[in-house]
Design a protein around this motif. Structure first.
Motif, PDB file in Angstrom:
ATOM      1  N   VAL A  89      48.774  21.794  14.301  1.00  8.72           N
ATOM      2  CA  VAL A  89      49.102  20.600  13.443  1.00  8.72           C
ATOM      3  C   VAL A  89      47.885  19.478  13.540  1.00  8.72           C
ATOM      4  CG1 VAL A  89      50.176  18.562  14.672  1.00  8.72           C
ATOM      5  CG2 VAL A  89      51.949  20.690  14.614  1.00  8.72           C
ATOM      6  N   ARG A  90      47.095  19.736  14.536  1.00 12.04           N
ATOM      7  CA  ARG A  90      46.253  18.737  14.778  1.00 12.04           C
ATOM      8  C   ARG A  90      45.161  19.125  13.811  1.00 12.04           C
ATOM      9  NH1 ARG A  90      43.093  17.829  21.385  1.00 12.04           N
ATOM     10  NH2 ARG A  90      42.241  17.064  20.057  1.00 12.04           N
ATOM     11  N   ASP A  91      44.808  20.489  13.936  1.00  9.37           N
ATOM     12  CA  ASP A  91      43.484  20.352  12.564  1.00  9.37           C
ATOM     13  C   ASP A  91      44.453  20.082  10.996  1.00  9.37           C
ATOM     14  OD1 ASP A  91      41.637  21.988  11.411  1.00  9.37           O
ATOM     15  OD2 ASP A  91      42.716  23.389  10.759  1.00  9.37           O
ATOM     16  N   LEU A  92      45.278  20.081  11.359  1.00  2.14           N
ATOM     17  CA  LEU A  92      46.108  19.610   9.263  1.00  2.14           C
ATOM     18  C   LEU A  92      46.330  18.333   9.446  1.00  2.14           C
ATOM     19  CD1 LEU A  92      49.900  22.150   9.623  1.00  2.14           C
ATOM     20  CD2 LEU A  92      47.283  21.347   8.131  1.00  2.14           C
ATOM     21  N   SER A  93      46.147  17.625  11.094  1.00  3.66           N
ATOM     22  CA  SER A  93      45.998  16.319  10.849  1.00  3.66           C
ATOM     23  C   SER A  93      44.944  15.171  10.323  1.00  3.66           C
ATOM     24  CB  SER A  93      46.858  15.582  12.415  1.00  3.66           C
ATOM     25  OG  SER A  93      45.542  15.488  12.990  1.00  3.66           O
ATOM     26  N   GLY A  99      38.382  15.354   7.335  1.00  3.10           N
ATOM     27  CA  GLY A  99      37.828  17.044   8.275  1.00  3.10           C
ATOM     28  C   GLY A  99      38.548  17.936   8.990  1.00  3.10           C
ATOM     29  N   LEU A 100      38.144  18.435   9.961  1.00  2.54           N
ATOM     30  CA  LEU A 100      38.926  19.438  10.453  1.00  2.54           C
ATOM     31  C   LEU A 100      38.821  20.120  11.562  1.00  2.54           C
ATOM     32  CD1 LEU A 100      36.443  22.209  10.178  1.00  2.54           C
ATOM     33  CD2 LEU A 100      36.613  21.769   8.039  1.00  2.54           C
ATOM     34  N   GLU A 101      39.302  20.690  12.190  1.00  2.00           N
ATOM     35  CA  GLU A 101      39.092  20.941  13.556  1.00  2.00           C
ATOM     36  C   GLU A 101      37.999  22.166  13.286  1.00  2.00           C
ATOM     37  OE1 GLU A 101      38.961  19.293  15.658  1.00  2.00           O
ATOM     38  OE2 GLU A 101      40.929  17.678  15.893  1.00  2.00           O
ATOM     39  N   ARG A 102      37.115  22.532  13.941  1.00  4.25           N
ATOM     40  CA  ARG A 102      36.545  23.799  13.703  1.00  4.25           C
ATOM     41  C   ARG A 102      36.845  24.778  14.540  1.00  4.25           C
ATOM     42  NH1 ARG A 102      33.460  19.825  13.729  1.00  4.25           N
ATOM     43  NH2 ARG A 102      31.800  19.572  11.335  1.00  4.25           N
ATOM     44  N   ASN A 103      36.697  25.722  14.819  1.00  4.08           N
ATOM     45  CA  ASN A 103      37.414  27.164  14.680  1.00  4.08           C
ATOM     46  C   ASN A 103      35.697  27.859  15.638  1.00  4.08           C
ATOM     47  OD1 ASN A 103      35.760  29.091  13.274  1.00  4.08           O
ATOM     48  ND2 ASN A 103      37.517  29.248  12.014  1.00  4.08           N
ATOM     49  N   GLU A 104      35.816  28.521  16.648  1.00  2.00           N
ATOM     50  CA  GLU A 104      34.804  29.036  17.211  1.00  2.00           C
ATOM     51  C   GLU A 104      33.634  29.429  16.457  1.00  2.00           C
ATOM     52  OE1 GLU A 104      33.366  32.079  20.611  1.00  2.00           O
ATOM     53  OE2 GLU A 104      35.300  31.686  20.931  1.00  2.00           O
TER      54      GLU A 104
END
Length: 144
Positions: A89-93, A99-104
């Motif tokens: 949900v944080r990534d989708l927001s 933007g995006l939330e990055r994975n490792e």
């Protein structure tokens, strides 16, 4: 930094939080015990040299001068697979603002482009993780 200082009393030395004077002036209380505030503009040369750890995003030139120093990034680091609902949900927001939330894996690639490598990722109870980075000596043609 106050929580880091309190949870790790064995760490000696100064903990300095740098930010714009206006930002520091807006903090409602003095810094926590063992932590100093220092006015600083990231578009000027970094005045602190020879630190063991830098918690800052734009310090590759200083890290190259001080190869034993580290950079600590605190941000969300999604797993490469099996992402939980809260993180998804944080990534989708982030999509509406581009933007995006990055994975490792994305963090590793981004840092590699900047001449850095991940030494370790600390995960705790918070969604954010602490990413310990160092200069990627192999990218500079030197041994790690």
């Amino acid at each position: 930094m106050g929580a880091v200082r309190a949870q790790n009393p064995e760490i000696r030395g100064r903990f300095i939080v740098q930010d714009l004077p206006s930002t520091l002036a807006a903090v409602p209380r003095p810094p926590p015990a063992g932590v100093e505030f220092m006015p600083y503009d990231m578009f000027t040369p970094q005045p602190i040299r020879g630190a063991h750890v830098y918690y800052y995003r734009h310090l590759v030139p200083i890290l190259q001068e001080q190869p034993r120093s580290k950079l600590l990034l605190v941000d969300l680091v999604l797993p490469d697979a099996d992402v939980g609902m809260q993180e998804a949900v944080r990534d989708l927001s982030m999509f509406p603002i581009g933007g995006l939330e990055r994975n490792e894996g994305q963090w590793r690639a981004l840092l590699r482009e900047s001449g850095l490598r991940i030494r370790r990722i600390w995960r705790g109870s918070e969604p954010e993780a602490c990413v310990e980075c160092a200069v990627d000596r192999s990218a500079l043609g030197a041994d790690l």
